[in-house]
Scaffold this motif. Sequence first.
Motif, PDB file in Angstrom:
ATOM      1  N   LEU A   1      -3.179  12.679 -15.463  1.00 60.71           N
ATOM      2  CA  LEU A   1      -3.825  11.370 -15.355  1.00 60.71           C
ATOM      3  C   LEU A   1      -3.175  10.363 -16.295  1.00 60.71           C
ATOM      4  O   LEU A   1      -2.951   9.201 -15.925  1.00 60.71           O
ATOM      5  N   ARG A   2      -2.880  10.783 -17.510  1.00 60.44           N
ATOM      6  CA  ARG A   2      -2.242   9.862 -18.455  1.00 60.44           C
ATOM      7  C   ARG A   2      -0.845   9.466 -17.968  1.00 60.44           C
ATOM      8  O   ARG A   2      -0.415   8.321 -18.141  1.00 60.44           O
ATOM      9  N   ARG A   3      -0.102  10.443 -17.431  1.00 55.93           N
ATOM     10  CA  ARG A   3       1.252  10.120 -16.957  1.00 55.93           C
ATOM     11  C   ARG A   3       1.215   9.094 -15.831  1.00 55.93           C
ATOM     12  O   ARG A   3       1.973   8.126 -15.824  1.00 55.93           O
ATOM     13  N   ARG A   4       0.312   9.313 -14.871  1.00 52.18           N
ATOM     14  CA  ARG A   4       0.236   8.381 -13.742  1.00 52.18           C
ATOM     15  C   ARG A   4      -0.249   7.007 -14.174  1.00 52.18           C
ATOM     16  O   ARG A   4       0.188   5.978 -13.637  1.00 52.18           O
ATOM     17  N   ALA A   5      -1.173   6.985 -15.141  1.00 50.53           N
ATOM     18  CA  ALA A   5      -1.673   5.681 -15.601  1.00 50.53           C
ATOM     19  C   ALA A   5      -0.593   4.882 -16.303  1.00 50.53           C
ATOM     20  O   ALA A   5      -0.663   3.644 -16.375  1.00 50.53           O
ATOM     21  N   GLY A   6       0.432   5.564 -16.851  1.00 50.05           N
ATOM     22  CA  GLY A   6       1.517   4.863 -17.535  1.00 50.05           C
ATOM     23  C   GLY A   6       2.648   4.435 -16.643  1.00 50.05           C
ATOM     24  O   GLY A   6       3.582   3.760 -17.103  1.00 50.05           O
ATOM     25  N   GLU A   7       2.641   4.800 -15.374  1.00 52.20           N
ATOM     26  CA  GLU A   7       3.708   4.400 -14.443  1.00 52.20           C
ATOM     27  C   GLU A   7       3.444   2.984 -13.933  1.00 52.20           C
ATOM     28  O   GLU A   7       2.435   2.704 -13.264  1.00 52.20           O
ATOM     29  N   GLN A   8       4.374   2.093 -14.244  1.00 55.36           N
ATOM     30  CA  GLN A   8       4.193   0.685 -13.906  1.00 55.36           C
ATOM     31  C   GLN A   8       4.454   0.389 -12.438  1.00 55.36           C
ATOM     32  O   GLN A   8       4.099  -0.688 -11.942  1.00 55.36           O
ATOM     33  N   ASN A   9       5.100   1.336 -11.720  1.00 61.63           N
ATOM     34  CA  ASN A   9       5.381   1.076 -10.312  1.00 61.63           C
ATOM     35  C   ASN A   9       4.167   1.302  -9.412  1.00 61.63           C
ATOM     36  O   ASN A   9       4.214   1.049  -8.211  1.00 61.63           O
ATOM     37  N   ARG A  10       3.089   1.802  -9.972  1.00 59.62           N
ATOM     38  CA  ARG A  10       1.876   1.999  -9.186  1.00 59.62           C
ATOM     39  C   ARG A  10       1.120   0.672  -9.078  1.00 59.62           C
ATOM     40  O   ARG A  10       1.288  -0.234  -9.909  1.00 59.62           O
ATOM     41  N   SER A  11       0.239   0.622  -8.112  1.00 62.08           N
ATOM     42  CA  SER A  11      -0.509  -0.612  -7.904  1.00 62.08           C
ATOM     43  C   SER A  11      -1.513  -0.846  -9.025  1.00 62.08           C
ATOM     44  O   SER A  11      -1.903   0.078  -9.742  1.00 62.08           O
ATOM     45  N   VAL A  12      -1.909  -2.102  -9.158  1.00 67.80           N
ATOM     46  CA  VAL A  12      -2.876  -2.466 -10.200  1.00 67.80           C
ATOM     47  C   VAL A  12      -4.199  -1.764  -9.965  1.00 67.80           C
ATOM     48  O   VAL A  12      -4.847  -1.278 -10.913  1.00 67.80           O
TER      49      VAL A  12
END
Length: 851
Positions: free
Chosen positions: A827-838
């Motif tokens: 969860l932390r890794r995905r939350a830090g990916e800027q290419n994901r939607s807001v």
Amino acid sequence: MSAADHLTSTAQARISAAVTRTRLAMMAERGTRAFWPVWTILFFAISVESFGLLAGVSAPVFIGLHAVLILALVVFLVSGVRSYRHPSRAEARARLDADLPGRPLATLEDRPIIGADDAGAQAVWIAHLERMARAAERAKATAPDLRLSDRDPFALRLLAVVAIVTALLFSRGPSFEAVAPALTASGPQISAGPDFEGWATPPAYTGLPTLYLPDLTTGAPIPLPQGSEITLRLYGDADPTLEQSVTPDTVELAERGIGIRDATFTAVQSGIVALPGREDAARWQFTISPDAPPVATFDEAVRRSTGGSTEVIFSASDDFAVQQVTATVTLDLDAVERRYGLTADPDPMEPLQIDLPLPLSGDRDAFTETLVEDFSTHPLASHPVIITLEATDGAGQTSQPEVTQAVLPQRLFFDPVAAAVVEMRRDLLWAEANAKRVSQVLRATTHMPEDLNLPSGAYLALRSAITRLDLARLDDRVAVERDAIAAQLWDVALMIEDGALSDAQERLRRAQERLSEALESDASDEEIAQLMDELRDAMENYMEQMAREMMENPDRQQAQNMPEGPTMDGQDLQELLDQIQDLSEAGEREMAQAMLDQLAQMMENMQMQMAEGQNGQPQPGQGGTQEGLQDMLREQQNLADESFREMQREFRERMGQGQQPGQQPQPGEPQQGQGGDNPQSLGDGLGSLAERQEALREMLEGLRSQLPGDAEGEEGEAGRRALEDAEENMADATDALRNEDGGRALDQQAQAMENLREAMRQLSNEARQQAQNDQERNGTGQAMDDPNGQRDPLGRPVGAQGALDGRGTDLPDADAIGRSRALLDELRRRAGEQNRSVEERDYLRRLLERF
């Protein structure tokens, strides 16, 4: 080829100088070893002469000592000359060469034996000589080894050196006076500075520095605290005078040596100190300020703290430093409610002197401190008292007494039997005349022990204290034995109140106190962490002991089953401890201390609820066996009482204190128609009770034979063993009664009663277990968890008979913990990916905030 062909002139000179210095070092070593006794004796002799230690001896002794001195010098000098061997240059060269790697000096003097006609061998030899020559050029002289510890194990030479140096620096003996004129007869006189010195030293408790008076030349008044010590020292042959008005005493300059005079006096009032005939710098004006007495006050009313401790918050101040603060606690007799055991006139009670705590660091001119101490065992505890507060400063002055009235706190006892024992202990310490009443009340309290449901060993300890008190009354030794009996009664009360919790509770209390002291004294984070670990261990041990106590005593669960009461589980306690540690590490020590006090109050409330929840009702008997054992226990108690009364009667007869005709019987003795089953046996001696004791043993034997022979559980086997032990105790008591051994008979009877109670408990447990097994086999067993929500101190559900229900307390296994951690990391890794939607990142952040 010679060595000179491979050494430059500079290198040869360096080697020659090193050899010479090494030879001198060897001469110093050998000379020191040979002649150290000579100069040691000379140094001691010169020191003795310099200090004039032989000035008062007679002429024959003086001549004899000098003759011995000369003889010793001659002997050691001759011995030194004979043992001294002058080092040669070759020895010095060999010693220097031994300190060099490869011994290059000796190698340079060598000659090859073979290979003289071989050009290759000659080339190798020449290269070797050149390498040795370079090594020889680095030669340095060897330092002398002047150690004499093997020859002088007592270090007399060092004492001689210290003595001669001291004599040269400080000696003013006759020898110095003889040579002093010669040393100072010629040459110009050099002034060594002012011909006077002076110091003003304030008292040590003020912490003020010493003033050097010649530096104070401004003429301004010099402030000094009262009691300062002034010292003046003058040098010269003149006859000086001293003027002073800082003390009413007469002060004169006393001669301390040749041309040295001084005076020391204490300044008690403002005034001047002057040396007439000197310059203006020898006149000083002093302003003496008196030392103000300290002040001590109570900040709040004396109150009861956690666990029955006394909490006193006070403030103290002084113009310099408070040295001591004491509180004197005396009985406030006018405020005592004179009823029950307090109606008698009290025996004299020594005042309680308490040294109150002072700051461990910082200034003591003004501070506020808190005393937290347990005085529950003191005779003044639970009584109205007058507390007098006084502070003392460094000058010995005391403050005006600050007086307050309070009731000296004592630990609270919620068990009715424990409270009764503590009250009787209070009455015994109140007045010696209460001893008879205390014995009567305690005997009445323990008349039916099977209804008291006391912890194991408590009843026997209480009966032992009663017996000890009665014997002290007979021997007129109550005043001597009173403190020891009071201590025994206190231990019995704690045993009844706390049971097996006492040790764990004491450990928890000590851990809390140590952590509280560390928070108040600004201890390091490492020390706080260690004390927190200790508190966690003590808390876990205490909670486990409370859970065990509830399982062993189901009646105590009532306090935990109150529906309106909040539950506190282990997670709550752990979170509270973590908050305390976080606050202390963040520097919020006061808030951490407040939360620690809250934790202590929570634990005290839990103990109060458990104590109040114990209804004290005994377990119901199981059939005729339980009823028979209860009757037998009651009969054994009556028989023990009669045995003790018979011992009293025989003792009074032996002491010539038998009852007179018409005298009323003693309290506790059976009157006509009262007492045991056979009152006519009283007065016939202890032997007359042996038959009743034997009949009681036979009844127990018959009752034991009616029990089933097979033991279906540990409780049943333990109960049968307890009955066998009780029967053996009764047999021993019978023998003791027949032999007129009353003390041994009482001990065996008390042990028999304890074994009977143990048998009743074990057999009752066996019957309950058997009934539960029958219900389960018949399919009528009830659910283990109580629908009313019974819980242990950790908040876990408690099933039937106090058994713990494991539901809700399972710990996650290692795989579950690993999966949870991996999921959180993802969860932390995905939350830090800027290419994901807001929207996706916001959703992930909300998940992380929850977990």
